[in-house]
Design a protein around this motif. Structure first.
Motif, mmCIF file in Angstrom:
data_model
loop_
_atom_site.group_PDB
_atom_site.id
_atom_site.type_symbol
_atom_site.label_atom_id
_atom_site.label_comp_id
_atom_site.label_asym_id
_atom_site.label_seq_id
_atom_site.Cartn_x
_atom_site.Cartn_y
_atom_site.Cartn_z
ATOM 1 N N GLU A 89 -5.239 14.936 76.687
ATOM 2 C CA GLU A 89 -3.838 15.048 76.707
ATOM 3 C C GLU A 89 -3.619 14.940 74.974
ATOM 4 O O GLU A 89 -2.424 15.036 74.682
ATOM 5 C CB GLU A 89 -3.182 14.080 77.204
ATOM 6 C CG GLU A 89 -3.347 14.137 78.796
ATOM 7 C CD GLU A 89 -2.819 15.590 79.358
ATOM 8 O OE1 GLU A 89 -1.555 15.951 78.898
ATOM 9 O OE2 GLU A 89 -3.250 16.048 80.217
ATOM 10 N N GLY A 90 -4.469 14.843 74.129
ATOM 11 C CA GLY A 90 -4.093 14.618 72.646
ATOM 12 C C GLY A 90 -4.202 15.915 71.889
ATOM 13 O O GLY A 90 -4.392 17.152 72.476
ATOM 14 N N THR A 91 -4.229 15.705 70.641
ATOM 15 C CA THR A 91 -4.399 16.834 69.771
ATOM 16 C C THR A 91 -5.588 16.432 68.572
ATOM 17 O O THR A 91 -6.123 15.132 68.786
ATOM 18 C CB THR A 91 -3.132 16.990 68.863
ATOM 19 O OG1 THR A 91 -2.537 15.956 68.104
ATOM 20 C CG2 THR A 91 -1.881 17.666 69.786
ATOM 21 N N CYS A 92 -6.043 17.366 67.635
ATOM 22 C CA CYS A 92 -6.910 16.889 66.825
ATOM 23 C C CYS A 92 -6.778 17.908 65.765
ATOM 24 O O CYS A 92 -5.887 18.830 65.519
ATOM 25 C CB CYS A 92 -8.277 17.324 67.389
ATOM 26 S SG CYS A 92 -8.643 18.873 67.967
ATOM 27 N N TRP A 93 -7.299 17.544 64.501
ATOM 28 C CA TRP A 93 -7.194 18.311 63.253
ATOM 29 C C TRP A 93 -8.661 19.249 63.294
ATOM 30 O O TRP A 93 -9.595 19.007 63.752
ATOM 31 C CB TRP A 93 -7.604 17.454 61.944
ATOM 32 C CG TRP A 93 -5.986 16.521 61.778
ATOM 33 C CD1 TRP A 93 -4.932 17.070 62.443
ATOM 34 C CD2 TRP A 93 -6.157 15.353 61.278
ATOM 35 N NE1 TRP A 93 -4.044 15.809 61.730
ATOM 36 C CE2 TRP A 93 -4.631 14.916 61.187
ATOM 37 C CE3 TRP A 93 -6.981 14.280 60.702
ATOM 38 C CZ2 TRP A 93 -4.505 13.479 60.600
ATOM 39 C CZ3 TRP A 93 -6.686 13.336 60.266
ATOM 40 C CH2 TRP A 93 -5.394 13.017 60.166
ATOM 41 N N VAL A 94 -8.452 20.533 62.904
ATOM 42 C CA VAL A 94 -9.264 21.607 63.047
ATOM 43 C C VAL A 94 -9.513 22.139 61.611
ATOM 44 O O VAL A 94 -8.255 22.464 60.936
ATOM 45 C CB VAL A 94 -9.020 22.567 64.033
ATOM 46 C CG1 VAL A 94 -7.841 23.298 63.742
ATOM 47 C CG2 VAL A 94 -10.190 23.384 64.164
ATOM 48 N N LYS A 95 -10.595 22.408 61.280
ATOM 49 C CA LYS A 95 -11.175 23.343 59.976
ATOM 50 C C LYS A 95 -11.520 24.727 60.247
ATOM 51 O O LYS A 95 -12.323 24.808 60.917
ATOM 52 C CB LYS A 95 -12.123 22.454 59.123
ATOM 53 C CG LYS A 95 -12.643 23.306 57.915
ATOM 54 C CD LYS A 95 -13.672 22.303 57.352
ATOM 55 C CE LYS A 95 -14.195 22.988 56.215
ATOM 56 N NZ LYS A 95 -15.628 22.102 55.469
ATOM 57 N N LEU A 96 -10.561 25.670 60.030
ATOM 58 C CA LEU A 96 -10.713 26.977 60.286
ATOM 59 C C LEU A 96 -11.441 27.714 59.056
ATOM 60 O O LEU A 96 -10.866 27.795 58.097
ATOM 61 C CB LEU A 96 -9.461 27.735 60.843
ATOM 62 C CG LEU A 96 -9.696 29.050 61.032
ATOM 63 C CD1 LEU A 96 -10.506 29.527 62.242
ATOM 64 C CD2 LEU A 96 -8.206 29.884 61.104
#
Length: 335
Positions: A249-256
């Motif tokens: 149910e959460g979010t995260c940081w992502v490196k694209l």
């Protein structure tokens, strides 16, 4: 943070100046007299865009707007550290539009303008909020490309969308490239689920004054893009850091990685709601830096730090208050 003033900005009115130590509100700020207090209508006050951009030479770019029944007037300004106006360009739109963010390349201001309509009656009688009174009026939006030092502006039609945030824009020979998080809303802008948004790349031919491509860079819903600030407006950025949903149910940081299309996630607090993170360089490589941002977790908040090169968590420091995750963060060096 500019000219000795810490400003909280939003596109609904003038910025508020905050005390840098206590964050107490000091009052409205007129950017050294560059904008006026009052309702943001032509001939009266201004509304200042929520985001600012580095303009080189210690100057900061601001975008101010005024509205009238005839449309929207946008005013791009480059303000020096003493709040002197170093450069200024204006453009008028024959429709109502709200611009939340914009970009600055070497020679251009760049903004994505959605054609909106505002129905004030329900707002005035209190049955709807101002946001609920706004809707799309056209199937097309416009990418505005305004020369920073004067000259003919370029307006490129694009399928209906709204810009949430600009990751980066730069010039590549006779092309302008802009990485922008766009949302494709339904007729109403509020109510129910928010419109899906993700990172897209716009490529514009400057001589032909036309779009060459619009490519989706990330397949997932994402927002709050960040790149190495040393590249903003100057060079192509390989890595973009975003906030996206995780498998819970959460979010995260992502490196694209825009070269390979691969994405690598980091979640300092699993299950938490990760907000905007700023990039703080610590080395010469583009991804040599720290991601620093706010995470809400179980009714509390923490300032989390991630190594952007490896996307591994470094630490999380509990914050005294659980602030709104819609707020953006800045990094300021302290001596």
């Amino acid at each position: 943070l500019h000219g000795g003033a810490l400003l909280a900005t939003y596109e609904g009115g003038l910025p508020h100046e905050l005390d840098p130590e206590t964050l107490e509100t000091r009052g409205l700020h007129t950017l050294g007299g560059a904008v006026r207090k009052g309702a943001p209508v032509i001939g009266a006050g201004h509304a200042v865009c929520a985001h600012t951009r580095a303009a080189g030479g210690g100057a900061l770019a601001f975008l101010a707007a005024q509205f009238s029944p005839a449309g929207t007037q946008l005013r791009f300004m480059e303000l020096a550290d003493d709040w002197g106006v170093r450069a200024e360009q204006k453009t008028s739109l024959p429709y109502f539009s709200l611009v939340h963010d914009f970009g600055v390349s070497e020679n251009f201001f760049v903004a994505l303008a959605a054609r909106l309509s505002f129905s004030p009656a329900s707002f005035l009688i209190g049955t709807r909020t101002a946001a609920e009174s706004v809707s799309h009026q056209n199937e097309h939006s416009e990418l505005l490309i305004i020369p920073r030092r004067g000259g003919p502006e370029i307006r490129v039609p694009t399928p209906r969308c709204m810009s949430t945030h600009v990751a980066n824009c730069w010039e590549d020979g006779e092309k302008l490239v802009a990485d922008i998080v766009v949302a494709t809303p339904t007729a109403s802008l509020v109510g129910g689920e928010p419109p899906p948004c993700t990172l897209c790349r716009f490529v514009i031919s400057l001589p032909e004054r036309a779009s060459l491509a619009r490519v989706q860079l990330f397949s997932e819903i994402a927002d709050f893009p960040r790149v190495d600030p040393r590249l903003e407006g100057k060079k192509a950025s390989r890595f973009t850091y975003l906030v996206t949903k995780d498998r819970t149910e959460g979010t995260c940081w992502v490196k694209l990685d825009s070269f390979t299309g691969r994405a690598r996630a980091a979640q300092p607090l699993p299950g938490g709601l990760h907000g905007d993170a700023c990039f703080v360089p610590y080395g010469e490589r583009e991804d040599a830096g720290w991601l620093v941002g706010l995470v809400a977790f179980r009714g509390k908040a923490a300032v989390a730090v991630v190594d952007a090169r490896t996307m591994t968590p470094v630490c999380a420091l509990e914050a005294p208050k659980c602030n709104t995750l819609g707020l953006h963060c800045i990094w300021s060096e302290r001596g």
